[in-house]
Design a protein around this motif. Structure first.
Motif, mmCIF file in Angstrom:
data_model
loop_
_atom_site.group_PDB
_atom_site.id
_atom_site.type_symbol
_atom_site.label_atom_id
_atom_site.label_comp_id
_atom_site.label_asym_id
_atom_site.label_seq_id
_atom_site.Cartn_x
_atom_site.Cartn_y
_atom_site.Cartn_z
ATOM 1 N N UNK A 201 0.772 -1.031 0.830
ATOM 2 C CA UNK A 201 -0.181 -0.106 -0.367
ATOM 3 C C UNK A 201 0.826 0.749 -0.046
ATOM 4 N N UNK A 202 -0.354 2.261 -0.421
ATOM 5 C CA UNK A 202 1.239 3.503 -0.645
ATOM 6 C C UNK A 202 0.684 4.462 0.901
ATOM 7 N N UNK A 203 0.695 5.744 0.927
ATOM 8 C CA UNK A 203 0.402 6.020 2.078
ATOM 9 C C UNK A 203 -0.395 6.717 1.977
ATOM 10 N N UNK A 245 -5.532 13.182 -4.809
ATOM 11 C CA UNK A 245 -6.132 11.784 -5.032
ATOM 12 C C UNK A 245 -7.410 11.443 -5.989
ATOM 13 N N UNK A 246 -7.748 11.239 -7.059
ATOM 14 C CA UNK A 246 -8.973 11.012 -7.735
ATOM 15 C C UNK A 246 -10.223 10.038 -7.652
ATOM 16 N N UNK A 260 -15.286 6.908 -3.824
ATOM 17 C CA UNK A 260 -13.975 6.672 -3.855
ATOM 18 C C UNK A 260 -13.038 7.764 -4.567
ATOM 19 N N UNK A 261 -11.846 8.282 -3.362
ATOM 20 C CA UNK A 261 -10.693 9.010 -3.602
ATOM 21 C C UNK A 261 -9.120 8.176 -3.797
ATOM 22 N N UNK A 262 -8.620 7.373 -5.185
ATOM 23 C CA UNK A 262 -8.226 6.721 -5.317
ATOM 24 C C UNK A 262 -6.407 7.293 -6.020
ATOM 25 N N UNK A 263 -5.845 6.468 -5.580
ATOM 26 C CA UNK A 263 -4.364 6.664 -5.991
ATOM 27 C C UNK A 263 -4.355 5.802 -7.458
ATOM 28 N N UNK A 306 0.152 12.930 -12.308
ATOM 29 C CA UNK A 306 -0.635 12.552 -13.257
ATOM 30 C C UNK A 306 -1.001 10.955 -13.272
ATOM 31 N N UNK A 307 -2.421 10.305 -12.518
ATOM 32 C CA UNK A 307 -2.413 8.978 -12.075
ATOM 33 C C UNK A 307 -2.709 7.821 -12.655
#
Length: 435
Positions: A201-203, A245-246, A260-263, A306-307
């Motif tokens: 997982x990321x932070x 986050x997207x 959802x708040x996406x990475x 940019x994700x």
């Protein structure tokens, strides 16, 4: 002649799941996932349920159980996030959500729940991130997508392409969803929770997966999500924007059920957007970043932010400085989220309207109709009670109709269209008839 081996409960449930416009390719891996989530008896009973909402009385008849026993089982499943229950004017109704967005996520939204979440994380990762069939079918099976991106409101407010010329519509704002929802909930992000169990997982924040309206009401009442008020919900959306986050939510204009708040490193939707970019697996916003070439420093901050890897640095073709770079956006894969705009230190990026019109389905029923037609599953939404022979027969007939050439299919189905839409969209009539 030897008797055929009877289908077990998990195979029956897998077949029922695949009546949804967004299904799940069957196989040993799916059966292993289902065996963690359900007992085989539960799976066999769930396989009999209709796709549309139903009452406890209707479930009792299908299961040949006393209504009290059926209600107790439904409530236990709801406490685990496998069934959603909602109060309506006609009484309490239940529905089984699809795998995604649905019970796959709900099984990971409550940390320390009733499942072996480490095992589920491993199985989900193999099923969704290593193998491609499920994600391809979920996100790239037709033109109408399950989810859409919300535009970054701060990016629009801070750096519009031409001040005063861009009017963002209410349904394009995540904040408007939060303000108008009847119920709001926040839960653990399924994607990052899964990756954390695998040490990947990321932070980004973990407790930031938002649900709304009837879905939030059910999940909050059963402890799968935590209830939040409008102010906290707006704070969470703001925090997500600040962290780059997207905001990815249900692809509808009315009664959005999740955001959802996406990475770009953990989240299924954005990973699919990168893996299947040409198939356009995610509905984009109505915006694109515009680059002010004279102001672009070529620093690459937008590329890092940019994700979905839609930003790149290319030669600025500056004869005075051959090494100078400038940003370029790949409009064919850009989500229009605005994350890159806020990452630019020189305000060289802004948002402008796309040339093409972005059409968002009105509500979940409208989206389900479009997805089912595109994926050849329209008949399942009309005749969806698999316990009734008449429903199975009519589903087969309509399936044959849909395999006809387009002109003949149009003639054969024209008389059924209005009935189909009325039956699908009239929940109240359905509850009265079935429950």
């Amino acid at each position: 002649m030897a008797n055929k081996k009877p289908r077990n409960g998990y195979a029956s449930l897998a077949k029922r799941i695949n009546l949804f416009p967004q299904g799940a390719p069957p196989g040993e891996l799916l059966f292993r996932i289902l065996s963690v989530l359900f007992s085989e008896k539960e799976a066999a009973l769930l396989a009999l349920l209709p796709l549309r909402p139903f009452t406890a009385a209707a479930a009792a008849r299908l299961w040949k159980l006393p209504e009290a026993g059926a209600t107790a089982l439904l409530e236990d499943l709801a406490s685990r996030g496998m069934i959603l229950d909602m109060e309506t004017e006609g009484g309490r109704i239940f529905t089984m959500p699809p795998p995604m967005a649905g019970f796959f996520e709900f099984s990971m939204m409550r940390v320390g729940g009733r499942y072996d979440q480490r095992l589920l994380a491993e199985l989900y990762h193999q099923y969704l991130n290593v193998e491609e069939d499920f994600v391809r079918e979920l996100f790239a099976g037709g033109e109408t997508q399950l989810g859409r991106v919300f535009v970054g409101e701060k990016a629009l407010a801070e750096r519009p392409a031409a001040p005063g010329t861009i009017s963002v519509l209410d349904h394009e704002r995540a904040s408007e969803v939060a303000r108008t929802a009847t119920h709001r909930g926040v839960g653990t992000c399924y994607c990052r929770h899964k990756m954390s169990r695998l040490g990947k997982a990321c932070g980004a924040p973990m407790e930031i997966c938002l649900t709304f309206n009837g879905v939030a009401d059910s999940l909050v009442r059963h402890g799968v999500a935590r209830g939040v008020d409008e102010a906290e919900c707006l704070d969470l959306l703001s925090e997500a924007e600040e962290r780059g986050l997207v905001q990815f939510g249900e692809n509808v204009r009315e009664s959005v059920s999740f955001i959802c708040n996406c990475c770009g490193c953990c989240c299924e939707a954005l990973l699919a957007a990168k893996r299947f970019a040409l198939l356009k697996p995610v509905a984009t916003t109505a915006y694109l970043p515009a680059v002010d070439q004279s102001a672009c420093p070529g620093c690459g901050k937008c590329v890092e932010a940019c994700p979905v890897e839609s930003m790149a640095l290319v030669s600025a073709s500056d004869p005075r400085d051959p090494r100078r770079k400038k940003a370029r956006v790949d409009e064919s894969t850009c989500l229009g989220c605005g994350v890159c705009v806020r990452a630019c230190p020189k305000a060289a990026l802004s948002l402008a309207r796309r040339g093409e019109r972005i059409v968002t389905p009105v509500n979940s029923a409208h989206r389900a109709v479009l997805m089912a037609i595109e994926r050849g599953k329209r008949q399942n939404l009309v005749f969806d009670n698999q316990a009734l022979a008449s429903h199975r027969a009519m589903a087969a007939v309509l399936g044959a109709v849909l395999r006809l050439p387009p002109a003949k299919r149009l003639m054969a189905s024209r008389q059924m269209k209005s009935v189909y839409l009325d039956r699908l969209l009239s929940k109240r009539e359905y509850v009265r008839r079935e429950g």
